[in-house]
Design a protein around this motif. Structure first.
Motif, PDB file in Angstrom:
ATOM      1  N   THR A  21      61.170  67.627  74.010  1.00 45.68           N
ATOM      2  CA  THR A  21      60.508  68.836  74.691  1.00 45.68           C
ATOM      3  C   THR A  21      61.762  70.194  74.854  1.00 45.68           C
ATOM      4  OG1 THR A  21      59.218  67.358  76.112  1.00 45.68           O
ATOM      5  CG2 THR A  21      59.619  69.751  77.002  1.00 45.68           C
ATOM      6  N   LEU A  23      62.184  73.518  77.181  1.00 50.34           N
ATOM      7  CA  LEU A  23      61.851  74.202  78.345  1.00 50.34           C
ATOM      8  C   LEU A  23      62.436  75.689  78.121  1.00 50.34           C
ATOM      9  CD1 LEU A  23      62.215  71.839  80.901  1.00 50.34           C
ATOM     10  CD2 LEU A  23      60.081  72.297  79.632  1.00 50.34           C
ATOM     11  N   TYR A  52      61.115  72.810  87.628  1.00 57.07           N
ATOM     12  CA  TYR A  52      60.200  72.175  86.670  1.00 57.07           C
ATOM     13  C   TYR A  52      59.869  70.839  87.339  1.00 57.07           C
ATOM     14  CZ  TYR A  52      61.966  75.281  83.128  1.00 57.07           C
ATOM     15  OH  TYR A  52      62.452  76.457  82.645  1.00 57.07           O
ATOM     16  N   MET A  54      58.853  67.155  85.993  1.00 61.50           N
ATOM     17  CA  MET A  54      59.389  66.257  84.912  1.00 61.50           C
ATOM     18  C   MET A  54      57.966  65.405  84.294  1.00 61.50           C
ATOM     19  SD  MET A  54      61.922  67.488  84.124  1.00 61.50           S
ATOM     20  CE  MET A  54      62.170  66.417  82.575  1.00 61.50           C
ATOM     21  N   HIS A  57      56.121  68.893  82.682  1.00 62.99           N
ATOM     22  CA  HIS A  57      57.330  69.651  82.147  1.00 62.99           C
ATOM     23  C   HIS A  57      56.773  71.240  82.239  1.00 62.99           C
ATOM     24  CE1 HIS A  57      58.457  66.143  79.521  1.00 62.99           C
ATOM     25  NE2 HIS A  57      59.259  66.435  80.141  1.00 62.99           N
ATOM     26  N   ILE A 365      65.272  68.695  76.090  1.00 60.96           N
ATOM     27  CA  ILE A 365      65.100  67.349  76.680  1.00 60.96           C
ATOM     28  C   ILE A 365      64.734  66.321  75.568  1.00 60.96           C
ATOM     29  CG2 ILE A 365      63.421  65.767  78.457  1.00 60.96           C
ATOM     30  CD1 ILE A 365      64.815  68.147  79.628  1.00 60.96           C
TER      31      ILE A 365
END
Length: 449
Positions: A21, A23, A52, A54, A57, A365
C-alpha cells in the motif's frame, strides 16, 4: 469473510516483506502507529495531523484546527489510544484529545487540550507510557526537559542535565584545585565544552520508570522518572546518538549513531536502580553496510525484539534493511519504493511496516501476504488443484431413521463449548484489549471539502 479465508499459520513469515500500500495524502514527515495497531498518525509538513484507519487504509481525520505551523518532528500515542503528543519545529509541543475531533470545526471542543512553547525547535518528544500529561523532550542547542502538563494553567518544567555522571564526579574532586590557580579560565573552558555537549534524543523505558537520553558525544544517560535523578551514564561511541529504540518487552536497546553503525545492547534488569552500579551495557551486535558505508535515518524493533529494521540515507538508496537480532545477520532488504526513506515504524499487532518517502512525502506500507485457504472454513474441506471425478461413499446419501439422528444430536450436545470466557491473548501472544479507544468519525462530513 475474506479474513476467514486467510490462514496465518500456512506460511512461517514473522516479518512483512511485500510493499502492498502507498498512502498519498499531504506531504508526510513523521508517522506513528497506535499501540493497538488500529490507526496511523501522520504529521505533515504544514503542521497538520492526519489519522488513517489501518483496516481500510483510508483517511478518517485531518486535524487542521489549532495545528502546528511548521513540520512535525515527533508523534507519540498514549497506551489507551485516545491521546497524541506532537512536537514541531515551531517550538511547540501539543497534546491532542482524539475524542474531540468530530467535525474539527470551531463550534466543537478544541482537539488540543495542552500546549507549551519552548525557546527553540524540538528534536523529539516522547509521552510517558502510563501518564499522557507527562513527557520528555530534547531541544535544539538546549538542555532536555521533563514536563508535567497536569495543570493546564502552570505546567511543571524540569531541565535534565546533559553532562554524564562520571564527568560531574571528576569535576567535584578537582574543584578546589581549580579555585586556587587559574580557576576562572578553567571553569569557563569547561563550560564551553559542556555547551557543545547536547542531548539529541530522549525516550521512556517500556513501563516508564526510567528516561533514556542520548547525547552528541555518544553518551547514554539514564534518569529515574520519579525524581529525575541521573542514575547511570555510559559512553558507547564518539559520535552523535541519532535514534533510540526499545521494544515493548524491554529486553534490548538499539542506538543509531552518526558513525554509520547501529549498536544493539542486551538491557540488564533495570526494574529498579538499587544495583545501578552493577549495570553493564555491552554492545551485543553492530549493524553497518561495509560496502556502501550508508548512514541510517531511523530504526525500529518489532514487539519481541527478534527483528530490527532501519531506513538508509542517500539519494541512491531506497531500501529498508531487516536484521535478525539473535545472531545479528541480515535476513531481508525490503524494496519497492523509488525514493529515499526516512521515518520507519513497526505495527506490531497487524504485522506491518511503515516508512516515509523523503521527496514525495508518501507513506509506504509493507505487509505479510497470506494465501487464501478455503480449508480454514471447515476441517473436512479439501482443496484440489484440478478437477477430479468424485466417487461418492456407499452410505453418503443413506436416509437415517429418527433414533439414529437423536443419538447423533445427543453426542454433539455432550461437548461443552465455553462461549462466555474471552481469551486473554491472541495466537501470537498479544494481549486482547476489548475496551480500546475508538476514534469518533463524522460520516456525514466530506473530508475533502
Amino acid at each position: 469473510m475474506n479474513l476467514s479465508l486467510q490462514d496465518p499459520f500456512s506460511v512461517a513469515k514473522e516479518f512483512p516483506e511485500t510493499l502492498t500500500t502507498t498512502l498519498d495524502y499531504g506531504h508526510s514527515v513523521c508517522i506513528q502507529f497506535s499501540k493497538q495497531g488500529d490507526y496511523l498518525a501522520s504529521g505533515l509538513s504544514d503542521g497538520s495531523l492526519v489519522i488513517y484507519d489501518m483496516l481500510s487504509h483510508g483517511v478518517i481525520a485531518h486535524i487542521t484546527r489549532d495545528c502546528h505551523v511548521r513540520p512535525i518532528t515527533a508523534i507519540t500515542w498514549s497506551r489507551c489510544g485516545r491521546y497524541i503528543l506532537t512536537s514541531s519545529q515551531d517550538w511547540y509541543v501539543k497534546l491532542w484529545d482524539l475524542s474531540r475531533i468530530v467535525g474539527n470545526e470551531y463550534g466543537s471542543p478544541a482537539p488540543v487540550i495542552r500546549s507549551i512553547k519552548f525557546d527553540g525547535p524540538i528534536w523529539s518528544a516522547s509521552m510517558h507510557p502510563e501518564n499522557p500529561y507527562l513527557f520528555v523532550a530534547s531541544l535544539f542547542e538546549d538542555s532536555p526537559v521533563s514536563v508535567d502538563l497536569s495543570d493546564a494553567s502552570s505546567p511543571r518544567v524540569v531541565r535534565l542535565r546533559t553532562r554524564p555522571l562520571e564527568n560531574e564526579d571528576r569535576e567535584a574532586e578537582s574543584g578546589e584545585e581549580e579555585e586556587e590557580g587559574g580557576g576562572r579560565f578553567r571553569a569557563s573552558k569547561r563550560r564551553k565544552v559542556n555547551e557543545k555537549h547536547v542531548t539529541l534524543v530522549t525516550t521512556f523505558s517500556p513501563e516508564g520508570e526510567f528516561i533514556f537520553a542520548g547525547t552528541s558525544k555518544g553518551w547514554l544517560n539514564i534518569f529515574r522518572t520519579s525524581d529525575l535523578k541521573l542514575v547511570y551514564s555510559v559512553k558507547l561511541a564518539n559520535s552523535n546518538i541519532k535514534n533510540i529504540s526499545i521494544p515493548t518487552n524491554g529486553r534490548k536497546l538499539a542506538l543509531n549513531f552518526s558513525d554509520r553503525i547501529i549498536r544493539q545492547i542486551d538491557l540488564p534488569d533495570i526494574v529498579n536502580d538499587s544495583n545501578a552500579k552493577e549495570w553493564e551495557f555491552e554492545v551485543d551486535h553492530k549493524y553497518q553496510d561495509v560496502v556502501n558505508r550508508l548512514q541510517w535515518n531511523s530504526i525500529s524493533f518489532n514487539h519481541n525484539a527478534d527483528f530490527l529494521i532501519a531506513s538508509t540515507h542517500g539519494q541512491s538508496s531506497h531500501d529498508l534493511y531487516l536484521w535478525e537480532t539473535s545472531m545479528g545477520s541480515l535476513v531481508k532488504i525490503l524494496e519497492g519504493s523509488n525514493e529515499e526513506l526516512i521515518d520507519v515504524k513497526w505495527n506490531y499487532h497487524r504485522c506491518k511496516i511503515g516508512s516515509i518517502g523523503l521527496d514525495s512525502g508518501s507513506i509506504y506500507i509493507w505487509s505479510v501476504q497470506f494465501p487464501q485457504k478455503w480449508s480454514a472454513l471447515a476441517p473436512d474441506f479439501v482443496e484440489v488443484e484440478e478437477n477430479i471425478d468424485y466417487v461418492e461413499k456407499e452410505d453418503e446419501f443413506d436416509i437415517l431413521d429418527e433414533s439414529e439422528l437423536n443419538k447423533m444430536r445427543m453426542e454433539e450436545e455432550d461437548v461443552e463449548v465455553d462461549v462466555t470466557t474471552m481469551e486473554l491473548t491472541d495466537a501470537r501472544g498479544f494481549e486482547i484489549v476489548p475496551d480500546s479507544f475508538v476514534i469518533p468519525i463524522d460520516y456525514q462530513k466530506d473530508l475533502f471539502d
